[in-house]
Write a protein that holds these residues in place. Structure first.
Motif, PDB file in Angstrom:
ATOM      1  N   VAL A 295      37.860  41.120  29.855  1.00 12.00           N
ATOM      2  CA  VAL A 295      37.205  40.330  30.902  1.00 12.00           C
ATOM      3  C   VAL A 295      37.447  38.843  30.666  1.00 12.00           C
ATOM      4  N   ASP A 296      37.303  38.396  29.426  1.00 11.98           N
ATOM      5  CA  ASP A 296      37.524  36.981  29.110  1.00 11.98           C
ATOM      6  C   ASP A 296      38.961  36.574  29.405  1.00 11.98           C
ATOM      7  N   GLU A 297      39.910  37.460  29.090  1.00 17.77           N
ATOM      8  CA  GLU A 297      41.319  37.157  29.366  1.00 17.77           C
ATOM      9  C   GLU A 297      41.566  36.977  30.864  1.00 17.77           C
ATOM     10  N   VAL A 298      40.974  37.870  31.661  1.00 19.35           N
ATOM     11  CA  VAL A 298      41.164  37.788  33.112  1.00 19.35           C
ATOM     12  C   VAL A 298      40.526  36.526  33.678  1.00 19.35           C
ATOM     13  N   LEU A 299      39.296  36.254  33.290  1.00 20.86           N
ATOM     14  CA  LEU A 299      38.585  35.096  33.844  1.00 20.86           C
ATOM     15  C   LEU A 299      39.241  33.786  33.423  1.00 20.86           C
ATOM     16  N   ALA A 300      39.878  33.771  32.264  1.00 22.36           N
ATOM     17  CA  ALA A 300      40.589  32.561  31.843  1.00 22.36           C
ATOM     18  C   ALA A 300      41.781  32.282  32.746  1.00 22.36           C
ATOM     19  N   ALA A 301      42.417  33.364  33.238  1.00 24.20           N
ATOM     20  CA  ALA A 301      43.571  33.204  34.123  1.00 24.20           C
ATOM     21  C   ALA A 301      43.173  33.078  35.582  1.00 24.20           C
ATOM     22  N   ASP A 302      42.098  33.792  35.986  1.00 22.97           N
ATOM     23  CA  ASP A 302      41.670  33.792  37.390  1.00 22.97           C
ATOM     24  C   ASP A 302      40.150  33.950  37.435  1.00 22.97           C
ATOM     25  N   PRO A 303      39.414  32.852  37.492  1.00 24.40           N
ATOM     26  CA  PRO A 303      37.948  32.932  37.444  1.00 24.40           C
ATOM     27  C   PRO A 303      37.324  33.672  38.628  1.00 24.40           C
ATOM     28  N   ARG A 304      38.075  33.902  39.700  1.00 28.62           N
ATOM     29  CA  ARG A 304      37.511  34.563  40.878  1.00 28.62           C
ATOM     30  C   ARG A 304      38.126  35.953  41.084  1.00 28.62           C
ATOM     31  N   GLN A 305      38.605  36.571  40.015  1.00 27.16           N
ATOM     32  CA  GLN A 305      39.216  37.892  40.120  1.00 27.16           C
ATOM     33  C   GLN A 305      38.142  38.907  40.540  1.00 27.16           C
ATOM     34  N   PRO A 306      38.261  39.542  41.709  1.00 23.78           N
ATOM     35  CA  PRO A 306      37.149  40.331  42.261  1.00 23.78           C
ATOM     36  C   PRO A 306      36.814  41.590  41.463  1.00 23.78           C
ATOM     37  N   THR A 307      37.803  42.254  40.890  1.00 23.45           N
ATOM     38  CA  THR A 307      37.520  43.486  40.150  1.00 23.45           C
ATOM     39  C   THR A 307      36.635  43.210  38.939  1.00 23.45           C
ATOM     40  N   VAL A 308      36.957  42.161  38.207  1.00 29.59           N
ATOM     41  CA  VAL A 308      36.161  41.806  37.036  1.00 29.59           C
ATOM     42  C   VAL A 308      34.773  41.320  37.448  1.00 29.59           C
ATOM     43  N   LEU A 309      34.692  40.542  38.521  1.00 28.50           N
ATOM     44  CA  LEU A 309      33.389  40.083  38.985  1.00 28.50           C
ATOM     45  C   LEU A 309      32.519  41.261  39.430  1.00 28.50           C
ATOM     46  N   GLY A 310      33.137  42.238  40.092  1.00 31.73           N
ATOM     47  CA  GLY A 310      32.388  43.440  40.476  1.00 31.73           C
ATOM     48  C   GLY A 310      31.887  44.195  39.260  1.00 31.73           C
ATOM     49  N   LEU A 311      32.738  44.294  38.236  1.00 30.55           N
ATOM     50  CA  LEU A 311      32.345  44.971  36.993  1.00 30.55           C
ATOM     51  C   LEU A 311      31.153  44.261  36.346  1.00 30.55           C
TER      52      LEU A 311
ATOM     53  N   PHE B  11      37.953  40.425  47.756  1.00 30.73           N
ATOM     54  CA  PHE B  11      38.379  41.799  48.035  1.00 30.73           C
ATOM     55  C   PHE B  11      39.025  41.877  49.414  1.00 30.73           C
ATOM     56  N   GLU B  12      40.194  42.495  49.470  1.00 32.62           N
ATOM     57  CA  GLU B  12      40.841  42.769  50.751  1.00 32.62           C
ATOM     58  C   GLU B  12      40.498  44.157  51.270  1.00 32.62           C
ATOM     59  N   ASN B  13      40.005  45.020  50.391  1.00 32.82           N
ATOM     60  CA  ASN B  13      39.631  46.381  50.769  1.00 32.82           C
ATOM     61  C   ASN B  13      38.250  46.360  51.416  1.00 32.82           C
ATOM     62  N   PRO B  14      38.137  46.683  52.714  1.00 31.39           N
ATOM     63  CA  PRO B  14      36.820  46.626  53.369  1.00 31.39           C
ATOM     64  C   PRO B  14      35.816  47.615  52.781  1.00 31.39           C
ATOM     65  N   ASP B  15      36.287  48.778  52.287  1.00 24.65           N
ATOM     66  CA  ASP B  15      35.370  49.742  51.684  1.00 24.65           C
ATOM     67  C   ASP B  15      34.740  49.179  50.413  1.00 24.65           C
ATOM     68  N   ALA B  16      35.567  48.497  49.611  1.00 26.92           N
ATOM     69  CA  ALA B  16      35.041  47.903  48.383  1.00 26.92           C
ATOM     70  C   ALA B  16      34.041  46.804  48.712  1.00 26.92           C
ATOM     71  N   ALA B  17      34.360  45.979  49.700  1.00 24.33           N
ATOM     72  CA  ALA B  17      33.441  44.914  50.094  1.00 24.33           C
ATOM     73  C   ALA B  17      32.126  45.494  50.610  1.00 24.33           C
ATOM     74  N   LYS B  18      32.221  46.590  51.370  1.00 28.54           N
ATOM     75  CA  LYS B  18      31.005  47.221  51.889  1.00 28.54           C
ATOM     76  C   LYS B  18      30.152  47.769  50.753  1.00 28.54           C
ATOM     77  N   ALA B  19      30.792  48.355  49.743  1.00 26.48           N
ATOM     78  CA  ALA B  19      30.047  48.886  48.602  1.00 26.48           C
ATOM     79  C   ALA B  19      29.314  47.766  47.874  1.00 26.48           C
ATOM     80  N   LEU B  20      29.937  46.598  47.765  1.00 30.43           N
ATOM     81  CA  LEU B  20      29.280  45.477  47.104  1.00 30.43           C
ATOM     82  C   LEU B  20      28.109  44.955  47.934  1.00 30.43           C
ATOM     83  N   ARG B  21      28.264  44.958  49.256  1.00 32.71           N
ATOM     84  CA  ARG B  21      27.146  44.533  50.108  1.00 32.71           C
ATOM     85  C   ARG B  21      25.948  45.486  49.939  1.00 32.71           C
ATOM     86  N   GLU B  22      26.261  46.775  49.822  1.00 31.41           N
ATOM     87  CA  GLU B  22      25.184  47.735  49.588  1.00 31.41           C
ATOM     88  C   GLU B  22      24.529  47.488  48.231  1.00 31.41           C
ATOM     89  N   GLY B  23      25.350  47.109  47.245  1.00 31.01           N
ATOM     90  CA  GLY B  23      24.797  46.790  45.933  1.00 31.01           C
ATOM     91  C   GLY B  23      23.901  45.563  45.984  1.00 31.01           C
TER      92      GLY B  23
END
Length: 450
Positions: free
Chosen positions: A223-239, A264-276
């Motif tokens: 996670v630290d490696e990803v955020l260092a390269a891309d602080p807005r990486q959606p998969t890691v932020l969701g995790l 997120f470009e995937n509407p299903d993933a975005a919808k799941a996060l809204r439900e969360g």
């Protein structure tokens, strides 16, 4: 692939014909060249010019315009010029019309071999084989899903250096709940593509779920490696949002998920996060943190935080199960090559039609039996396959000595089919729903034979 090789052959045929074409005209060209050389009058013309110039010199000498020395020098110069012209007209004998015929087929073979070798190195035959493998295994039920995995696994063994094969394979393993194989495939992809943040984020997510949604040191490092390269990486932020939600840090989870939705470009993933986000806000309100809940509600943009009317009507999908082992199988459990503490227990919910990957997966050990648990969207392996997406499901409990989620001969298994997915109309009434819903009895009652 047959069509590809036929197309290559069709292209090579005219190229070969162009190479062979000179052989058809070789005799005629040879005869024309020989006739030209035999009838060449340039040498005789040079002699006539020499004689005219020599006669002109002699007439000048007779008129007294040239002395004997000048006449002799002029004659020598004319003779030298004639010899040079004659030397330049010498030609080597023509070779036979059949000379060099062997070289043409050699060039033809070299052209074909070189073209095929170049295509094998620089072409996309592997991608074509991958596309054909995918087209040959359409997914319409669980069996076809496994068939595609097997076909792509064969392609991965045949072309291990093709990143596109691993890119297609690891999501299938992930959606099937085969996390170890998914991680191996993803690591092979990373070895080929480099440590791309999006791929490292996927690996962190798989390891997070494999560790029962625990942010281990290994996951934190990724996670630290990803955020260092891309602080807005959606998969890691969701995790990170899931981890915060599991530990009741609801404002933190909402913050992570809001940031993840934007990426997120995937509407299903975005919808799941809204439900969360909705669930986190409801948990905060039910816990009495009304002021924080209202503040968060006001700060969430309508398109990100507001749930649809349909979501409100559906409520939270949940199934409460009581999983037990038939007493008749206790001896077989003891006879497994591993102890009950080491034997893996999978509880899986699949859609009744078998068109989707597993909707919910819980992994524990056989020594926990009997146990009572609740399956919900929190147990989903992927946003596009969740318990709330199905009306009826098939529930499977399986004890695996090998630790593989796919059934193996010797595994102990139980199944409930055509189970209606229950939903709570209001997430605030979760405790009441759990109290009124009797657990479904899922008994492990038979041995897998094939």
């Amino acid at each position: 692939m047959i069509l590809l090789w036929l197309a290559i052959a069709v292209l090579l045929i005219p190229a070969g014909w162009l190479l062979l074409l000179p052989l058809r005209h070789a005799r005629r060209v040879h005869a024309d060249q020989q006739a030209f050389e035999d009838n060449d009058s340039l040498g005789a013309e040079n002699v006539r010019v020499y004689r005219r110039r020599l006669a002109s010199l002699e007439r000048g000498h007779a008129r007294g315009e040239l002395d004997d020395t000048a006449l002799a020098e002029g004659r020598v110069e004319l003779e030298r010029s004639l010899l040079e012209d004659a030397e330049s007209l010498k030609r080597s004998p023509l070779k036979a019309a059949s000379s060099g015929r062997v070289l043409v087929p050699v060039l033809l073979v070299a052209m074909v071999a070189g073209s095929l070798y170049w295509y094998q190195r620089e072409g996309a035959s592997g991608d074509l084989a991958l596309a054909q493998a995918i087209a040959a295994t359409p997914i319409h039920d669980a069996a076809s899903f496994e068939a595609r995995i097997a076909r792509l696994r064969a392609e991965a063994e045949a072309q291990p250096d093709n990143a596109k094969v691993w890119m297609a394979l690891f999501p299938l393993y992930r959606d099937a709940g085969r996390l170890d194989e998914a991680m191996q495939s993803l690591e092979a992809l990373i070895a080929l593509e480099g440590r791309v943040p999006a791929l490292i984020a996927q690996l962190a997510q798989l390891k997070f779920f494999a560790a029962q949604r625990t942010l281990t040191d290994e996951v934190q490092t990724l996670v630290d490696e990803v955020l260092a390269a891309d602080p807005r990486q959606p998969t890691v932020l969701g995790l990170l949002g899931i981890e915060a939600f599991d530990h009741a840090r609801y404002p933190e989870a909402i913050d992570y998920w809001r940031k993840a939705i934007a990426g997120f470009e995937n509407p299903d993933a975005a919808k799941a996060l809204r439900e969360g986000i909705k669930a986190a806000r409801q948990r905060m309100a039910s816990a009495g943190d009304v002021d924080a809940s209202v503040a968060l509600a006001n700060s969430v943009a309508p398109e990100q935080g507001a749930a649809t009317d349909q979501d409100s009507k559906e409520g939270a999908a949940r199934l409460t199960l009581k999983v037990s082992l038939d007493p008749a199988l206790e001896a077989q459990l003891a006879a497994l090559p591993v102890s009950a503490e080491a034997a893996t227990l999978f509880i899986v919910a699949r859609d009744g039609e078998g068109k989707l990957p597993p909707l919910a997966v819980v992994r524990t050990t056989a020594d926990k039996l009997p146990l009572t648990l609740t399956l919900s969207d929190d147990n989903a392996m992927a946003p596009m396959a969740r318990l709330s997406m199905a009306e009826r499901v098939t529930l499977v409990a399986r004890i695996s000595a090998s630790g593989q989620p796919t059934a193996q001969p010797g595994d102990l298994e139980g199944k409930l089919e055509n189970v209606i997915v229950t939903r709570s109309a209001d997430a605030d009434d979760e405790k009441g729903a759990d109290a009124t819903q009797a657990p479904l009895a899922l008994r492990i009652d038979h041995r897998v034979t094939q």
